[in-house]
Design a protein around this motif. Structure first.
Motif, PDB file in Angstrom:
ATOM      1  N   ASP A  17     -82.113 -38.107  -9.674  1.00 38.30           N
ATOM      2  CA  ASP A  17     -81.126 -37.022  -9.682  1.00 38.30           C
ATOM      3  C   ASP A  17     -79.720 -37.548  -9.409  1.00 38.30           C
ATOM      4  O   ASP A  17     -78.759 -37.181 -10.091  1.00 38.30           O
ATOM      5  N   LEU A  18     -79.594 -38.417  -8.414  1.00 38.73           N
ATOM      6  CA  LEU A  18     -78.279 -38.972  -8.081  1.00 38.73           C
ATOM      7  C   LEU A  18     -77.782 -39.915  -9.176  1.00 38.73           C
ATOM      8  O   LEU A  18     -76.582 -39.972  -9.454  1.00 38.73           O
ATOM      9  N   GLY A  19     -78.699 -40.636  -9.807  1.00 35.01           N
ATOM     10  CA  GLY A  19     -78.316 -41.472 -10.939  1.00 35.01           C
ATOM     11  C   GLY A  19     -77.786 -40.634 -12.096  1.00 35.01           C
ATOM     12  O   GLY A  19     -76.787 -40.988 -12.734  1.00 35.01           O
ATOM     13  N   LEU A  20     -78.436 -39.504 -12.355  1.00 34.62           N
ATOM     14  CA  LEU A  20     -77.962 -38.606 -13.409  1.00 34.62           C
ATOM     15  C   LEU A  20     -76.645 -37.942 -13.018  1.00 34.62           C
ATOM     16  O   LEU A  20     -75.804 -37.671 -13.883  1.00 34.62           O
ATOM     17  N   THR A  21     -76.453 -37.684 -11.740  1.00 39.50           N
ATOM     18  CA  THR A  21     -75.180 -37.129 -11.273  1.00 39.50           C
ATOM     19  C   THR A  21     -74.060 -38.135 -11.503  1.00 39.50           C
ATOM     20  O   THR A  21     -72.983 -37.778 -11.985  1.00 39.50           O
ATOM     21  N   PHE A  22     -74.327 -39.399 -11.188  1.00 39.29           N
ATOM     22  CA  PHE A  22     -73.337 -40.445 -11.457  1.00 39.29           C
ATOM     23  C   PHE A  22     -73.055 -40.547 -12.956  1.00 39.29           C
ATOM     24  O   PHE A  22     -71.893 -40.621 -13.374  1.00 39.29           O
ATOM     25  N   LEU A  23     -74.107 -40.555 -13.761  1.00 38.27           N
ATOM     26  CA  LEU A  23     -73.946 -40.655 -15.214  1.00 38.27           C
ATOM     27  C   LEU A  23     -73.148 -39.481 -15.772  1.00 38.27           C
ATOM     28  O   LEU A  23     -72.277 -39.663 -16.621  1.00 38.27           O
ATOM     29  N   PHE A  54     -67.256 -40.677  -4.225  1.00 39.27           N
ATOM     30  CA  PHE A  54     -67.618 -40.928  -2.837  1.00 39.27           C
ATOM     31  C   PHE A  54     -67.877 -39.630  -2.073  1.00 39.27           C
ATOM     32  O   PHE A  54     -68.465 -39.639  -1.002  1.00 39.27           O
ATOM     33  N   PHE A  55     -67.420 -38.519  -2.632  1.00 40.64           N
ATOM     34  CA  PHE A  55     -67.673 -37.218  -2.017  1.00 40.64           C
ATOM     35  C   PHE A  55     -68.749 -36.450  -2.775  1.00 40.64           C
ATOM     36  O   PHE A  55     -69.525 -35.721  -2.174  1.00 40.64           O
ATOM     37  N   ILE A  56     -68.784 -36.626  -4.082  1.00 42.56           N
ATOM     38  CA  ILE A  56     -69.754 -35.898  -4.906  1.00 42.56           C
ATOM     39  C   ILE A  56     -71.182 -36.322  -4.591  1.00 42.56           C
ATOM     40  O   ILE A  56     -72.049 -35.469  -4.361  1.00 42.56           O
ATOM     41  N   LEU A  57     -71.445 -37.618  -4.587  1.00 41.36           N
ATOM     42  CA  LEU A  57     -72.823 -38.082  -4.410  1.00 41.36           C
ATOM     43  C   LEU A  57     -73.438 -37.660  -3.071  1.00 41.36           C
ATOM     44  O   LEU A  57     -74.570 -37.178  -3.053  1.00 41.36           O
ATOM     45  N   PRO A  58     -72.745 -37.783  -1.933  1.00 38.15           N
ATOM     46  CA  PRO A  58     -73.363 -37.299  -0.684  1.00 38.15           C
ATOM     47  C   PRO A  58     -73.571 -35.788  -0.657  1.00 38.15           C
ATOM     48  O   PRO A  58     -74.580 -35.307  -0.132  1.00 38.15           O
ATOM     49  N   ILE A  59     -72.636 -35.044  -1.231  1.00 37.05           N
ATOM     50  CA  ILE A  59     -72.786 -33.582  -1.252  1.00 37.05           C
ATOM     51  C   ILE A  59     -73.995 -33.193  -2.093  1.00 37.05           C
ATOM     52  O   ILE A  59     -74.835 -32.390  -1.680  1.00 37.05           O
ATOM     53  N   TRP A  60     -74.108 -33.778  -3.288  1.00 36.48           N
ATOM     54  CA  TRP A  60     -75.242 -33.468  -4.162  1.00 36.48           C
ATOM     55  C   TRP A  60     -76.545 -33.932  -3.527  1.00 36.48           C
ATOM     56  O   TRP A  60     -77.555 -33.241  -3.611  1.00 36.48           O
ATOM     57  N   ALA A  61     -76.536 -35.095  -2.885  1.00 36.88           N
ATOM     58  CA  ALA A  61     -77.745 -35.599  -2.221  1.00 36.88           C
ATOM     59  C   ALA A  61     -78.198 -34.642  -1.123  1.00 36.88           C
ATOM     60  O   ALA A  61     -79.388 -34.362  -0.983  1.00 36.88           O
ATOM     61  N   PHE A  62     -77.251 -34.125  -0.353  1.00 39.55           N
ATOM     62  CA  PHE A  62     -77.580 -33.192   0.723  1.00 39.55           C
ATOM     63  C   PHE A  62     -78.277 -31.951   0.178  1.00 39.55           C
ATOM     64  O   PHE A  62     -79.348 -31.563   0.654  1.00 39.55           O
TER      65      PHE A  62
END
Length: 142
Positions: A17-23, A54-62
């Motif tokens: 999921d986080l990989g797809l968020t980055f992509l 740097f803000f998107i990935l932790p928020i989405w991970a949470f």
């Protein structure tokens, strides 16, 4: 056997999921930069849009981590899966907006954000469709 590996499956799924968020963010930057020449769209006016990651990935991970329904497939209708993903994306986006408001970081392109949210929703939903089909295939095979 699948019940024994649920936690490992959830962690692996979260990584995808986080990989797809980055992509989706990376593709939105590319699309945003190509659309920046059009006068009716808001140009990509950020020096380094990847600082936002740097803000998107932790928020989405949470939100993905604590929304357990995003990782449950058995007996779920597709409409419910869509609701779960939409909920995660919208809550994450709302928290990102709050963060941008309090840090007064309004230099980020609205076009970039809209493209990112759209791509992210489609990618996360597509992953769920693939995983759901794969799990049903495994169940049919015993």
């Amino acid at each position: 056997m699948l019940k024994q590996n649920v936690e490992g499956f959830k962690r692996l799924h979260l990584i995808f999921d986080l990989g797809l968020t980055f992509l989706s963010f990376y593709l939105s930057v590319i699309i945003g930069q190509s659309l920046a020449n059009l006068s009716w769209l808001d140009p990509l006016n950020v020096e380094d849009p990847f600082k936002l990651l740097f803000f998107i990935l932790p928020i989405w991970a949470f939100f993905l981590f604590f929304k357990n329904e995003c990782y449950e497939y058995r007996g779920k209708r597709f409409g419910r899966i869509v609701q779960n993903i939409a909920s995660v994306v919208l809550k994450s986006f709302a928290l990102l907006l709050v963060f941008l408001f309090f840090t007064r970081s309004f230099g980020h392109s609205r076009t970039l954000i809209v493209i990112f949210l759209s791509l992210n929703f489609v990618f996360l939903l597509s992953l769920r469709g693939l995983v759901s089909q794969f799990l049903s295939y495994l169940r049919r095979r015993g």
